[in-house]
Design a protein around this motif. Structure first.
Motif, PDB file in Angstrom:
ATOM      1  N   ILE A 142       7.083  -0.979  -7.283  1.00  0.00           N
ATOM      2  CA  ILE A 142       6.861  -0.174  -6.073  1.00  0.00           C
ATOM      3  C   ILE A 142       6.988  -1.055  -4.835  1.00  0.00           C
ATOM      4  O   ILE A 142       7.620  -0.685  -3.837  1.00  0.00           O
ATOM      5  N   ILE A 143       6.395  -2.251  -4.888  1.00  0.00           N
ATOM      6  CA  ILE A 143       6.504  -3.198  -3.768  1.00  0.00           C
ATOM      7  C   ILE A 143       7.956  -3.587  -3.550  1.00  0.00           C
ATOM      8  O   ILE A 143       8.425  -3.701  -2.405  1.00  0.00           O
ATOM      9  N   ASN A 144       8.688  -3.814  -4.655  1.00  0.00           N
ATOM     10  CA  ASN A 144      10.107  -4.155  -4.545  1.00  0.00           C
ATOM     11  C   ASN A 144      10.886  -3.069  -3.817  1.00  0.00           C
ATOM     12  O   ASN A 144      11.699  -3.349  -2.936  1.00  0.00           O
ATOM     13  N   ALA A 145      10.663  -1.816  -4.202  1.00  0.00           N
ATOM     14  CA  ALA A 145      11.359  -0.702  -3.556  1.00  0.00           C
ATOM     15  C   ALA A 145      10.989  -0.623  -2.077  1.00  0.00           C
ATOM     16  O   ALA A 145      11.852  -0.373  -1.221  1.00  0.00           O
ATOM     17  N   LEU A 192       2.862   6.852 -10.375  1.00  0.00           N
ATOM     18  CA  LEU A 192       1.962   6.507  -9.274  1.00  0.00           C
ATOM     19  C   LEU A 192       0.512   6.829  -9.637  1.00  0.00           C
ATOM     20  O   LEU A 192      -0.405   6.067  -9.311  1.00  0.00           O
ATOM     21  N   SER A 193       0.313   7.960 -10.308  1.00  0.00           N
ATOM     22  CA  SER A 193      -1.042   8.331 -10.732  1.00  0.00           C
ATOM     23  C   SER A 193      -1.615   7.297 -11.688  1.00  0.00           C
ATOM     24  O   SER A 193      -2.796   6.931 -11.607  1.00  0.00           O
ATOM     25  N   MET A 194      -0.779   6.800 -12.597  1.00  0.00           N
ATOM     26  CA  MET A 194      -1.242   5.772 -13.533  1.00  0.00           C
ATOM     27  C   MET A 194      -1.587   4.487 -12.797  1.00  0.00           C
ATOM     28  O   MET A 194      -2.489   3.748 -13.198  1.00  0.00           O
ATOM     29  N   THR A 195      -0.859   4.202 -11.700  1.00  0.00           N
ATOM     30  CA  THR A 195      -1.142   3.000 -10.921  1.00  0.00           C
ATOM     31  C   THR A 195      -2.525   3.083 -10.290  1.00  0.00           C
ATOM     32  O   THR A 195      -3.278   2.107 -10.268  1.00  0.00           O
TER      33      THR A 195
END
Length: 360
Positions: A142-145, A192-195
């Motif tokens: 996610i940070i990469n994106a 995202l929910s799992m994150t």
């Protein structure tokens, strides 16, 4: 060819043969310096931090090595070209924009390489023991994106690109595409929910309520989760599928329940059965690796025509599978010994049911 740049640099001087030779010499020297000397220096710096047990710093420097060298060579190239035409390339915005865009690209590319490495090797991401699992592979992706989006915006702003119109167009396009990618978006939001919920992490052993999916988490991607199962190998499970089902995370358990059943013939007397239950209960309590704070149950819980079912249930304060089976083995041997001492008759319920079925 050189004259074609006069519109950009009117004061440029036509290079002589010696200028071209010096230009090429600078390029070659710059390439050698970045490919050998600078690479060697960066490697030495990384080794220095590694010896100081600053492994994360060492890995970051190593993965930034290529981008640092490319940035150095780009600087050499721009200065050499400026020397060739005797004009600084940074006096005009197009060339300075190209240079700045390349510097931004190199920086974010280095960050991208570092995060990609740790996303693929999460076990290497250790700040310290208590924080080793703060950034999961999914979060790193996610940070990469996000970094890629920031880099594009920064480079676009250097060129005075109309971001408002572009973002408005993206917004309208996103609405149109949302209906066509509903499944994909649901999987991404599931990820995202799992994150945020953190029901499991890489390395955890999980199982769905229906036991259709059971195995060890290998990786968590934007769209799917990779699970290593015992019978099907690596299974790619859509994130939305996992988030819409109850998940048992066995790796998070601090205790394990052991439950087994013994089937006693009705030919055994009530007193002998009670004695056996009491003795088994006593031996379980005496076992040093069994939790005394939790219920220990040794009772007859079912009655059938030809047999009783004796339930034996207790807990162990560990999640180690080998220790679990070792303790269970100890108790089973104790049960067998007690049964032999009391001359208890044990039956196979499956054979009893088969006999009843034949008689019918």
């Amino acid at each position: 060819m050189v004259e074609s740049f006069h519109w950009l640099y009117p004061n440029m001087v036509k290079p002589t043969l010696s200028d071209i030779i010096i230009f090429l010499t600078i390029i070659v020297i710059g390439w050698v310096l970045q490919n050998y000397l600078l690479k060697y220096i960066i490697k030495k710096i990384a080794r220095f931090f590694e010896r100081k047990t600053k492994l994360m710093t060492a890995r970051i420097i190593e993965h930034f090595s290529r981008e640092i060298r490319h940035a150095f060579f780009t600087i050499i190239l721009f200065f050499a070209a400026g020397f060739l035409i005797e004009v600084s390339l940074f006096t005009k915005s197009p060339m300075s924009n190209i240079f700045n865009s390349l510097m931004v690209f190199y920086f974010f590319k280095g960050m991208y390489d570092v995060l990609t490495y740790y996303a693929n090797h999460p076990e290497s991401f250790h700040l310290n023991e208590s924080k080793s699992t703060k950034l999961t592979p999914f979060k790193l992706r996610i940070i990469n994106a996000s970094l890629a989006i920031v880099a594009i915006i920064l480079i676009a702003s250097l060129w005075n690109f109309n971001l408002n119109g572009f973002l408005t167009g993206i917004g309208l396009t996103s609405v149109a595409l949302a209906f066509g990618v509903r499944d994909t978006s649901s999987h991404i939001f599931g990820g995202l929910s799992m994150t945020f919920d953190k029901p499991f992490e890489v390395g955890d052993f999980i199982s769905t309520e229906d036991h259709k999916i059971e195995g060890v988490i290998q990786d968590i991607n934007l769209r799917s989760t990779l699970i290593s199962t015992s019978d099907k190998g690596i299974v790619y499970v859509p994130n939305a599928y996992l988030m819409n089902r109850p998940i048992y995370n066995f790796s998070k358990r601090e205790k394990r329940k052991i439950e087994t059943f013994v089937f006693l013939s009705t030919d055994n007397t009530e007193q002998s059965i009670r004695n056996v239950c009491n003795e088994i209960n006593k031996q379980i309590i005496l076992h040093p690796q069994i939790s005394k704070e939790d219920l220990i149950l040794v009772y007859i819980d079912e009655y059938h025509t030809d047999y009783y079912r004796m339930m034996i249930s207790f807990y162990i304060p560990t999640n180690d599978i080998r220790e679990k089976y070792s303790i269970q083995q100890d108790i089973l041997f104790v049960i067998k010994q007690i049964m032999d001492e009391e001359n208890m008759k044990v039956v196979d319920p499956n054979k009893v049911k088969l006999k009843e079925l034949i008689e019918i």
